[in-house]
Design an enzyme around this catalytic site. Structure first.
Site, PDB file in Angstrom:
ATOM      1  N   ARG A  85       0.805  -1.222   0.000  1.00  0.00           N
ATOM      2  CA  ARG A  85       0.000   0.000   0.000  1.00  0.00           C
ATOM      3  C   ARG A  85       0.842   1.278   0.000  1.00  0.00           C
ATOM      4  O   ARG A  85       0.470   2.267  -0.625  1.00  0.00           O
ATOM      5  CB  ARG A  85      -0.899   0.017   1.242  1.00  0.00           C
ATOM      6  CG  ARG A  85      -2.153  -0.769   1.045  1.00  0.00           C
ATOM      7  CD  ARG A  85      -3.082  -0.570   2.206  1.00  0.00           C
ATOM      8  NE  ARG A  85      -4.422  -1.036   1.841  1.00  0.00           N
ATOM      9  CZ  ARG A  85      -5.518  -0.705   2.484  1.00  0.00           C
ATOM     10  NH1 ARG A  85      -5.461   0.101   3.507  1.00  0.00           N
ATOM     11  NH2 ARG A  85      -6.689  -1.165   2.106  1.00  0.00           N
ATOM     12  N   ASP A 145     -19.679   6.871   1.542  1.00  0.00           N
ATOM     13  CA  ASP A 145     -19.960   5.939   2.642  1.00  0.00           C
ATOM     14  C   ASP A 145     -21.273   6.344   3.331  1.00  0.00           C
ATOM     15  O   ASP A 145     -22.100   5.498   3.673  1.00  0.00           O
ATOM     16  CB  ASP A 145     -18.811   5.980   3.661  1.00  0.00           C
ATOM     17  CG  ASP A 145     -17.468   6.082   2.979  1.00  0.00           C
ATOM     18  OD1 ASP A 145     -16.707   5.121   3.023  1.00  0.00           O
ATOM     19  OD2 ASP A 145     -17.201   7.141   2.367  1.00  0.00           O
ATOM     20  N   HIS A 172     -11.998   7.716   4.947  1.00  0.00           N
ATOM     21  CA  HIS A 172     -12.753   7.000   3.911  1.00  0.00           C
ATOM     22  C   HIS A 172     -12.031   5.670   3.744  1.00  0.00           C
ATOM     23  O   HIS A 172     -11.074   5.552   2.994  1.00  0.00           O
ATOM     24  CB  HIS A 172     -12.745   7.816   2.606  1.00  0.00           C
ATOM     25  CG  HIS A 172     -13.235   7.034   1.411  1.00  0.00           C
ATOM     26  ND1 HIS A 172     -14.473   6.461   1.350  1.00  0.00           N
ATOM     27  CD2 HIS A 172     -12.636   6.736   0.236  1.00  0.00           C
ATOM     28  CE1 HIS A 172     -14.623   5.846   0.193  1.00  0.00           C
ATOM     29  NE2 HIS A 172     -13.511   5.988  -0.499  1.00  0.00           N
TER      30      HIS A 172
HETATM   31  P1  NAD Z   1      -9.053   4.650 -13.622  1.00  0.00           P
HETATM   32  O1  NAD Z   1      -7.792   3.857 -13.648  1.00  0.00           O
HETATM   33  O2  NAD Z   1     -10.223   4.219 -14.428  1.00  0.00           O
HETATM   34  O3  NAD Z   1      -8.724   6.167 -14.006  1.00  0.00           O
HETATM   35  C1  NAD Z   1      -7.593   6.846 -13.576  1.00  0.00           C
HETATM   36  C2  NAD Z   1      -7.198   7.804 -14.675  1.00  0.00           C
HETATM   37  O4  NAD Z   1      -6.111   8.616 -14.210  1.00  0.00           O
HETATM   38  C3  NAD Z   1      -6.711   7.084 -15.963  1.00  0.00           C
HETATM   39  O5  NAD Z   1      -7.483   7.527 -17.066  1.00  0.00           O
HETATM   40  C4  NAD Z   1      -5.241   7.491 -16.058  1.00  0.00           C
HETATM   41  O6  NAD Z   1      -4.785   7.627 -17.396  1.00  0.00           O
HETATM   42  C5  NAD Z   1      -5.260   8.831 -15.325  1.00  0.00           C
HETATM   43  N1  NAD Z   1      -3.921   9.241 -14.861  1.00  0.00           N
HETATM   44  C6  NAD Z   1      -2.966   8.474 -14.279  1.00  0.00           C
HETATM   45  N2  NAD Z   1      -1.881   9.226 -14.022  1.00  0.00           N
HETATM   46  C7  NAD Z   1      -2.164  10.478 -14.454  1.00  0.00           C
HETATM   47  C8  NAD Z   1      -1.432  11.688 -14.473  1.00  0.00           C
HETATM   48  N3  NAD Z   1      -0.184  11.745 -13.989  1.00  0.00           N
HETATM   49  N4  NAD Z   1      -2.031  12.774 -14.991  1.00  0.00           N
HETATM   50  C9  NAD Z   1      -3.278  12.724 -15.479  1.00  0.00           C
HETATM   51  N5  NAD Z   1      -4.017  11.605 -15.496  1.00  0.00           N
HETATM   52  C10 NAD Z   1      -3.467  10.500 -14.983  1.00  0.00           C
HETATM   53  O7  NAD Z   1      -9.469   4.753 -12.070  1.00  0.00           O
HETATM   54  P2  NAD Z   1     -10.916   5.133 -11.515  1.00  0.00           P
HETATM   55  O8  NAD Z   1     -11.685   3.884 -11.262  1.00  0.00           O
HETATM   56  O9  NAD Z   1     -11.501   6.203 -12.358  1.00  0.00           O
HETATM   57  O10 NAD Z   1     -10.520   5.729 -10.085  1.00  0.00           O
HETATM   58  C11 NAD Z   1      -9.838   6.971 -10.005  1.00  0.00           C
HETATM   59  C12 NAD Z   1      -9.506   7.274  -8.545  1.00  0.00           C
HETATM   60  O11 NAD Z   1     -10.722   7.497  -7.819  1.00  0.00           O
HETATM   61  C13 NAD Z   1      -8.814   6.106  -7.840  1.00  0.00           C
HETATM   62  O12 NAD Z   1      -7.825   6.623  -6.971  1.00  0.00           O
HETATM   63  C14 NAD Z   1      -9.939   5.467  -7.044  1.00  0.00           C
HETATM   64  O13 NAD Z   1      -9.468   4.760  -5.915  1.00  0.00           O
HETATM   65  C15 NAD Z   1     -10.719   6.702  -6.653  1.00  0.00           C
HETATM   66  N6  NAD Z   1     -12.095   6.473  -6.206  1.00  0.00           N
HETATM   67  C16 NAD Z   1     -12.500   7.210  -5.152  1.00  0.00           C
HETATM   68  C17 NAD Z   1     -13.775   7.057  -4.647  1.00  0.00           C
HETATM   69  C18 NAD Z   1     -14.162   7.879  -3.450  1.00  0.00           C
HETATM   70  O14 NAD Z   1     -15.165   7.610  -2.780  1.00  0.00           O
HETATM   71  N7  NAD Z   1     -13.408   8.929  -3.153  1.00  0.00           N
HETATM   72  C19 NAD Z   1     -14.658   6.157  -5.241  1.00  0.00           C
HETATM   73  C20 NAD Z   1     -14.232   5.435  -6.354  1.00  0.00           C
HETATM   74  C21 NAD Z   1     -12.927   5.587  -6.832  1.00  0.00           C
END
Ligand code: NAD
Length: 305
Positions: A85, A145, A172
């Site tokens: 992690r 949540d 979270h």
């Molecule tokens: P995903 O992999 O589908 O999308 C991530 C995107 O970020 C990709 O398109 C990737 O190309 C882009 N990326 C990576 N590095 C980058 C950079 N340096 N500059 C610009 N873009 C960049 O992931 P996802 O399922 O869309 O999840 C995105 C984030 O949201 C994750 O960290 C996930 O854990 C989080 N998330 C949070 C919650 C919440 O409750 N806060 C809920 C769901 C997901």
């Protein structure tokens, strides 16, 4: 009103789609490291505009964000096989550094809305790295949540989830805390409400807390509910609604907790987090909240921010 989205993966693109359907923005700017992905999303979303409401959607580099009043960060990298992690977190902090530099260069007045995980840690890092006032750097915190808890309680008590007033606070993640002592329907504490069963509450909270694992196991990612939650935060800012939402924000002396970003109910309006609401928690809830916040502080201490 222009909204920027950095990271147009599952969450970012669904968030943009939600904004489009809800008519919340006049302009949307999409940025992703995979430029083709952002461009493809912009094209696809633009083709929905004739069925929705006028909005200009563009994709490109960070300069595309110029003039955005809110920029959502949904960029992130996924865990590699066998990766721990902390190593994953360090890689996500590196992504965040790049993203925050892009935002501050083009939108010095914007509100930053962080969705990427671990959201409390990355929100704190975005606050530090941006140099923006804490009110203008908001994490989605426990908004999702809390929504999951309200939904599950609404099924149990057979009322509209909007009529269930309950909050999850803290990290979270695994150490989050349900505030049962204040949860109510129509002002009636749940333990006095017809159908109350302590065991059902325990199961409901565990389902809310662990929902992401269950969804990810089935379809690889969660995005609809968080996208709508993010749009709800945006709506409260743009309309200066002063809605109370469980977001991740900087606390300084919240039940003795300071210098961490953590999920608490906060009044969200034009300036971002207008103020934090200190809940009169039960003693065991205070202890659980402090434990949760101290886990976050421990992680922050292990980082070089
Ligand atoms: P995903 O992999 O589908 O999308 C991530 C995107 O970020 C990709 O398109 C990737 O190309 C882009 N990326 C990576 N590095 C980058 C950079 N340096 N500059 C610009 N873009 C960049 O992931 P996802 O399922 O869309 O999840 C995105 C984030 O949201 C994750 O960290 C996930 O854990 C989080 N998330 C949070 C919650 C919440 O409750 N806060 C809920 C769901 C997901």
């Amino acid at each position: 009103m222009k909204i920027g989205v950095v990271g147009t993966g599952h969450v970012g693109s669904t968030f943009a789609f939600t904004l489009l359907l809800r008519g919340l923005a006049r302009e949307l700017a999409l940025v992703d490291r995979r430029r083709d992905k952002a461009e493809g999303d912009a094209m696809d979303l633009n083709h929905a505009v004739p069925f929705a409401r006028p909005v200009r959607i563009s994709a490109g580099g960070y300069e595309t964000l110029q003039g955005a009043s809110i920029v959502c960060i949904a960029a992130g990298v996924a865990q590699r096989p066998g990766e721990d992690r902390l190593s994953l977190l360090r890689r996500n902090i590196a992504v965040l550094r790049e993203v925050v530099a892009g935002i501050t260069a083009h939108c010095p007045e914007a509100i930053i809305l962080v969705a990427s995980n671990p959201v409390d840690i990355l929100s704190y890092a975005a606050w530090k790295l941006s140099g923006y006032p804490a009110a203008r750097v908001i994490g989605s915190g426990t908004i999702l949540d809390t929504a999951r808890l309200r939904y599950l309680l609404s099924r149990h008590y057979r009322v509209d989830p909007r009529s269930v007033h309950a909050h999850i606070i803290g990290e979270h993640g695994d150490s989050e805390v349900p505030v049962w002592s204040l949860a109510n329907i129509a002002g009636i504490r749940l333990e006095d409400f017809e159908g109350y069963e302590p065991e059902a509450h325990r199961v409901i909270f565990e389902k809310a807390r662990d929902a992401a694992y269950e969804i990810i196991r089935r379809k690889g990612a969660t995005y609809y509910a968080i996208a709508v939650g993010l749009a709800r935060i945006v709506e409260s800012i743009l309309r200066d609604e002063n809605t109370v939402l469980s977001v991740s924000t900087l606390v300084n002396g919240y039940h003795g907790v300071r210098d961490v970003y953590v999920g608490v109910p906060a009044v969200v309006g034009r300036n971002g987090v207008e103020r934090v609401i200190e809940l009169p928690l039960a003693r065991e809830e205070v202890e659980a909240f402090r434990r949760s916040a101290s886990i976050l502080r421990g992680v922050l201490d292990s980082l070089d921010l």
